[in-house]
Design a protein around this motif. Structure first.
Motif, short mmCIF file in Angstrom:
data_model
loop_
_atom_site.label_atom_id
_atom_site.label_comp_id
_atom_site.label_asym_id
_atom_site.label_seq_id
_atom_site.Cartn_x
_atom_site.Cartn_y
_atom_site.Cartn_z
N PRO A 21 66.71 36.81 16.81
CA PRO A 21 66.04 36.41 15.52
C PRO A 21 64.74 36.42 15.42
O PRO A 21 64.00 35.97 16.36
N TYR A 22 64.09 37.22 14.44
CA TYR A 22 62.47 37.02 14.36
C TYR A 22 62.42 35.88 13.27
O TYR A 22 61.27 35.18 13.32
N SER A 23 63.33 35.27 12.57
CA SER A 23 63.28 34.14 11.64
C SER A 23 64.70 33.58 11.72
O SER A 23 65.47 34.29 10.97
N ILE A 24 64.85 32.58 12.14
CA ILE A 24 66.25 31.97 12.00
C ILE A 24 66.67 31.54 10.69
O ILE A 24 67.88 31.87 10.32
N PRO A 25 65.76 31.03 9.82
CA PRO A 25 66.12 30.72 8.44
C PRO A 25 66.56 31.94 7.64
O PRO A 25 67.62 31.91 6.74
N PHE A 26 66.12 33.28 7.88
CA PHE A 26 66.24 34.41 7.20
C PHE A 26 67.57 34.90 7.57
O PHE A 26 68.42 35.07 6.96
N TYR A 27 68.00 34.81 8.93
CA TYR A 27 69.39 35.20 9.40
C TYR A 27 70.34 34.39 9.14
O TYR A 27 71.53 34.56 8.77
N ARG A 28 70.12 33.07 8.76
CA ARG A 28 71.06 32.20 8.58
C ARG A 28 71.49 32.22 7.35
O ARG A 28 72.73 32.42 6.87
N ARG A 29 70.61 32.71 6.39
CA ARG A 29 70.65 33.01 5.07
C ARG A 29 71.94 34.13 4.93
O ARG A 29 72.57 34.35 3.88
N LYS A 30 72.10 35.06 5.91
CA LYS A 30 72.73 36.28 5.99
C LYS A 30 74.14 35.90 6.80
O LYS A 30 74.81 36.88 6.87
N GLY A 31 74.22 34.85 7.15
CA GLY A 31 75.49 34.40 7.76
C GLY A 31 75.55 34.27 9.31
O GLY A 31 76.53 33.81 9.87
N TRP A 32 74.43 34.58 10.10
CA TRP A 32 74.36 34.41 11.46
C TRP A 32 74.00 33.00 11.81
O TRP A 32 73.40 32.23 10.97
N GLU A 33 74.28 32.53 13.06
CA GLU A 33 74.10 31.31 13.42
C GLU A 33 73.52 31.22 15.10
O GLU A 33 74.13 32.13 15.66
N ILE A 34 72.96 30.33 15.31
CA ILE A 34 72.72 30.20 16.74
C ILE A 34 73.80 29.75 17.73
O ILE A 34 74.62 29.00 17.14
N ILE A 35 73.89 30.64 18.79
CA ILE A 35 75.17 30.48 19.61
C ILE A 35 74.71 30.17 21.12
O ILE A 35 75.64 29.78 21.90
#
Length: 426
Positions: free
Chosen positions: A143-157
């Motif tokens: 991620p270059y932006s964790i909030p951006f990708y969280r909004r798209k359904g990705w999560e830290i693993i």
């Protein structure tokens, strides 16, 4: 202004009219220059900076062309001009002993003049649809932006832990019967050793030629590989490192057993007179300090990769649950704004032969029963939980799961506990 005109000048209609002239298509090698230019603009990396690191112009072009030839790269085009792009590599990943098809996402970029038109959102939805079609039930990205990708359904693993050890803190040498040998980066022993490791370790990327190319792509020429061989002359562990400015830079340490770990640290400690410090990375999601006699070392932690399940039903059917109780059912209710086939209600249970059954339901159950538990969460939480980054009980405590205590206890008893190991970058 009439209601008709208000409707005509609404934000949605303005965006739609702007996008009407755009087209979406796959990029080819003919688009290499546009692809490269967008990446350099978005990530502010110039050819001059790469040349400073020792790369030639032809090498830089070759690195970029590998993406276009081996990945599916989707782009929005404004006429003949590339406006936005996303690349998806076909890869494989070990998830608790089961080898899953995985989609590696990279090259995500949009020119600023095309922001707020929803171009990247459209590309991601289209990419997720393609992943589902290809059987890639999980996707990984950096991620270059964790909030951006969280909004798209990705999560830290997974996390990346950096550590710094002074020369005086290096472990004392412990005699063992093995030996360490420096080898070439394309060593057959290295690849076979990592292959064994990746098939043993949850979360590890399965490396084929493509993955090894990405692994080495931006390493300097002075990078060294050292393999530990046991008394039977079998490769059991390896180091990838660089020595520079009196610092031992450890890129990765992999070992199959405790003996190999000791042997590799003996090898690092043998550099005592050559280096002042060891700087390294640890991808096990476990701090290193406890393993060292002098534990007062500097360690930092940061999120490393994010993932998202792209097909809930297919992912769960293949998931290696610890237990498969034949008398229990889960009504799993998932929220996923990007993949409509994931958004809804699923019934999960296990048949007489302990096969996992996952059915899409047209309804949600309203109440728990004696053998059926209603459990609600979004796709991000489901991914973090099934990848064992966070436990069901923890996710429940922080409000990410809606369930009864009995439902949480069931999840705790059936989901494996091993943490993700992921050290690659693409």
């Amino acid at each position: 202004m009439s209601s008709h005109n208000k409707k005509e000048y609404s934000k949605e209609n303005i965006i739609k009219r702007k996008k009407d002239k755009f087209k979406i298509r796959y990029l080819t090698l003919e688009d290499l220059e546009m692809f490269n230019n967008l990446l350099r603009y978005a990530f502010q990396v110039s050819n001059n900076e790469l040349i400073t690191l020792g790369y030639e112009i032809d090498e830089i072009k070759q690195a970029k062309s590998a993406v276009l030839t081996k990945a599916k790269v989707l782009g929005w085009f404004d006429g003949e001009k590339l406006a936005s792009q996303i690349a998806v590599y076909p890869m494989k990943m070990n998830i608790h002993g089961v080898i899953y098809k995985m989609a590696g996402v990279t090259g995500v970029a949009t020119y600023p003049e095309y922001s707020n038109l929803g171009l990247m959102n459209d590309l991601m939805i289209k990419s997720i649809e393609i992943m589902k079609k290809e059987g890639q039930t999980i996707s990984v990205l950096y991620p270059y932006s964790i909030p951006f990708y969280r909004r798209k359904g990705w999560e830290i693993i997974s996390d990346k832990m950096s550590f710094e050890i002074k020369d005086t803190q290096l472990p004392k040498t412990i005699t063992n019967s093995g030996r360490v040998e420096r080898v070439a980066s394309d060593s057959k022993d290295l690849k076979e050793l990592y292959d064994k490791f990746s098939h043993m370790r949850h979360g590890a990327l399965i490396r084929g030629d493509l993955e090894w190319e990405e692994y080495w792509r931006w390493d300097v020429d002075d990078t060294i590989v050292a393999i530990y061989y046991d008394e039977k002359d079998e490769a059991k562990g390896f180091l990838v490192y660089v020595i520079e400015n009196d610092i031992f830079h450890l890129k990765e340490m992999v070992y199959l057993n405790f003996e190999a770990r000791l042997g590799l640290w003996n090898y690092i400690s043998a550099h005592f007179s050559m280096v002042d410090k060891v700087h390294g990375y640890n991808y096990t999601n476990e701090p290193m300090a406890f393993l060292l006699e002098d534990s007062e070392i500097k360690e930092t932690i940061r999120p490393y990769i994010m993932a998202r399940i792209t097909d809930v039903k297919a992912f769960i059917i293949n998931y290696p649950f610890l237990r498969k109780p034949k008398n229990k059912k889960i009504n799993l209710i998932i929220k996923d704004n990007m993949a409509k086939w994931n958004n809804g209600s699923f019934l999960i249970y296990w048949d007489e032969d302990r096969n996992t059954i996952c059915k899409r339901l047209n309804k949600e159950y309203k109440r728990n029963s004696k053998d059926r538990y209603i459990i609600k969460m979004n796709i991000q939480t489901l991914t973090a939980m099934l990848m064992s980054y966070k436990s069901p009980s923890y996710l429940y405590k922080i409000g990410r799961i809606e369930s009864s205590i009995k439902g949480i206890n069931l999840l705790e008893s059936i989901i494996p506990k091993e943490q993700v190991y992921f050290s690659d970058y693409f």
